[in-house]
Enzyme design. Structure first.
Site, PDB file in Angstrom:
ATOM      1  NE  ARG A  13       5.040   4.753   0.747  1.00 42.46           N
ATOM      2  CZ  ARG A  13       3.705   4.786   0.829  1.00 42.46           C
ATOM      3  NH1 ARG A  13       3.100   5.681   1.613  1.00 42.46           N
ATOM      4  NH2 ARG A  13       2.971   3.908   0.168  1.00 42.46           N
ATOM      5  CD  GLU A 143      -3.554   9.880  -1.850  1.00 43.50           C
ATOM      6  OE1 GLU A 143      -3.352  10.039  -0.627  1.00 43.50           O
ATOM      7  OE2 GLU A 143      -3.281  10.748  -2.706  1.00 43.50           O
TER       8      GLU A 143
END
Length: 516
Positions: A13, A143
């Site tokens: 990923r 994040e």
């Protein structure tokens, strides 16, 4: 600090976010197998939802394989807070773990999403409820968490306080922009672990300041229970924490248990290098070409005297061997180490002459491999260390516009002549196909496998510059490298191949003598 750490590998990923890298379906499936079956990582993150049809097919194929192997709970996909669209994509592909991407800093929440923290938290809760209803387990990425802790820790605390009772398996705290140093990383991770002792935290490092491995070590010391890595340090911008270095630090410095099989690290790294086309730097710890190679003669001398220049990173741990470079820094000890490996014994005067020639070649920037030594000895001492069994008598290479290259080759093997013609995708490929036909169809013998092919051309733009071609071969369990030097790249490769063919004959003779 925990006694055993969980490893998530995100090569498939985050690693695929490396500029210029794109994995084919079969490559992703192959790498998933290597990571789980051979390396024994705990979990793999294999894709971002909604990227493409090709990505969907990759995820579907991996999910099918993982389900059959009982690995499906260890296969994870990055998803988004998008009213369930990502979740449906993941479910349709056959996966059942989502790594939900949320905003871990106030700036990202308010400036990118243009929402209040409360609105964002409510959206996350809705996504978690949808995932639970669909039978999808949830981990959550915060994040930009590192900048959140630097500039808006109250936002981070409010977010975790709001979500800590939700069915979230892991809170994944990334240094998204690679801004942390080990001191700050330890302090921030320790803050989270102490404030929320009931939660599982993963740390996800980026390497913008070349501190990813150091930050992973700090996070582990602080008590996180999981860390994220990529093979060869692939990833966005400067990449992620490389699996090879992280495992070495965990095992040797932190003494933290993990499931990784060290002997498989180099093998997997080389396969990923092939799939990505991104070469591993020669000085990359653990997996670099040169990291188990001693150059200075004093080092080889010290190794002869009770391994004085060894450290805990023994090459055998990683399926590799220690080598001793040949060049202008070489002393007699380096050369003797290589001669011992080849089973060659020289007197002092012969050793002096060979040493002088190798230093002379090094001054001319010509690399020398151990496979070159018999030829150097034959040239200097006018005697063959072993009989040259294979000679190229003639070859013709034809290159025409719009047609495949063709090679006709005539060689002599053990005093018998053989000739073949073949086409290929390039001149050297055509040459190799012709040689391979001789060995397989006429001699009925197996043929070495080309493992790696690299070319070194001096900078400066000269069209007549000498090209050094290095080819790594594997034959009957033995791996070796040959080198060819010529102004023509194809000719250099052919010279390296001729050395390989004679090396093969030498291997066969040794094996035959051993059997007798």
């Amino acid at each position: 600090m925990v006694k055993e750490i969980e490893i998530l590998d995100t090569t498939l990923r985050d690693g695929e976010q490396t500029s210029g890298v794109s994995f084919a379906v079969r490559e992703k499936l192959s790498m998933a197998r290597l990571l789980l079956d051979e390396l024994h990582v705990n979990r793999i993150e294999i894709a971002s939802a909604r990227v493409s049809e090709g990505e969907f097919e990759s995820v579907r194929r991996i999910a099918q394989w993982a389900a059959a192997r009982g690995y499906l709970d260890r296969v994870e996909v990055l998803g988004f807070v998008d009213n369930g669209v990502s979740l449906k994509w993941i479910a349709d592909a056959g996966c059942r773990v989502v790594n939900l991407l949320a905003k871990g800093s106030r700036r990202h929440c308010e400036l990118q999403l243009r929402k209040t923290p409360q609105q964002h938290f409510a959206d996350i809760k809705t996504a978690i409820a949808q995932a639970t209803e669909m039978g999808i387990a949830v981990n959550i990425y915060l994040e930009d968490w590192s900048n959140g802790m630097r500039f808006s820790p109250d936002y981070v605390y409010e977010m975790v306080d709001t979500l800590k009772r939700e069915p979230i398996r892991r809170f994944m705290i990334p240094d998204t922009l690679g801004v942390l140093n080990p001191d700050d990383c330890y302090a921030f991770c320790r803050d989270m672990v102490e404030r929320y002792p009931e939660l599982h935290f993963d740390f996800h490092a980026h390497n913008d300041y070349d501190l990813a491995v150091a930050n992973v070590a700090a996070a582990v010391k602080a008590g996180v229970q999981g860390i994220h890595t990529t093979v060869n340090g692939l990833g966005e911008r400067a990449g992620n924490a490389p699996l090879s270095s992280v495992i070495a630090v965990l095992n040797d410095h932190l003494k933290v248990r993990n499931t990784i099989v060290e002997k498989s690290i180099n093998h997997v790294s080389r396969i990923v290098e092939t799939y990505t086309g991104i070469h591993i730097p020669a000085n990359e710890p653990v997996v670099g070409e040169n990291v188990f190679t001693q150059c200075a003669g004093i080092h080889a001398d010290g190794d002869n005297k009770d391994n004085l220049y060894y450290n805990d990173l023994l090459p055998e741990r990683f399926g590799r061997v220690r080598e001793y470079a040949l060049g202008k820094m070489s002393g007699k000890a380096n050369i003797k180490k290589n001669l011992d490996t080849l089973g060659i014994d020289l007197d002092e005067e012969a050793m002096r002459k060979v040493t002088e020639r190798i230093i002379e070649l090094g001054d001319k920037k010509q690399a020398v491999t151990s496979e070159d030594l018999p030829y150097i000895i034959a040239d200097i001492l006018k005697q063959d260390v072993y009989d040259v069994k294979v000679h190229i008598l003639n070859y013709n290479l034809s290159l025409s516009y719009g047609l495949r290259p063709v090679a006709t080759v005539k060689i002599r093997i053990n005093d018998r002549d053989y000739e073949e013609t073949s086409s290929g995708d390039g001149q050297y490929d055509a040459f190799m196909r012709a040689i391979r036909k001789i060995y397989k169809e006429q001699l009925k013998r197996d043929f070495p496998m080309l493992v790696n092919y690299s070319v070194s051309i001096p900078p400066g733009g000269r069209t007549d510059a000498f090209v050094q071609t290095y080819i790594t071969w594997e034959y009957r369990g033995e791996t070796f490298k040959t080198r060819g030097l010529d102004a023509d790249q194809t000719e250099a490769a052919i010279k390296a191949t001729l050395k390989m063919l004679n090396k093969v004959e030498n291997i066969l003779n040794q094996q035959s003598s051993g059997e007798n």
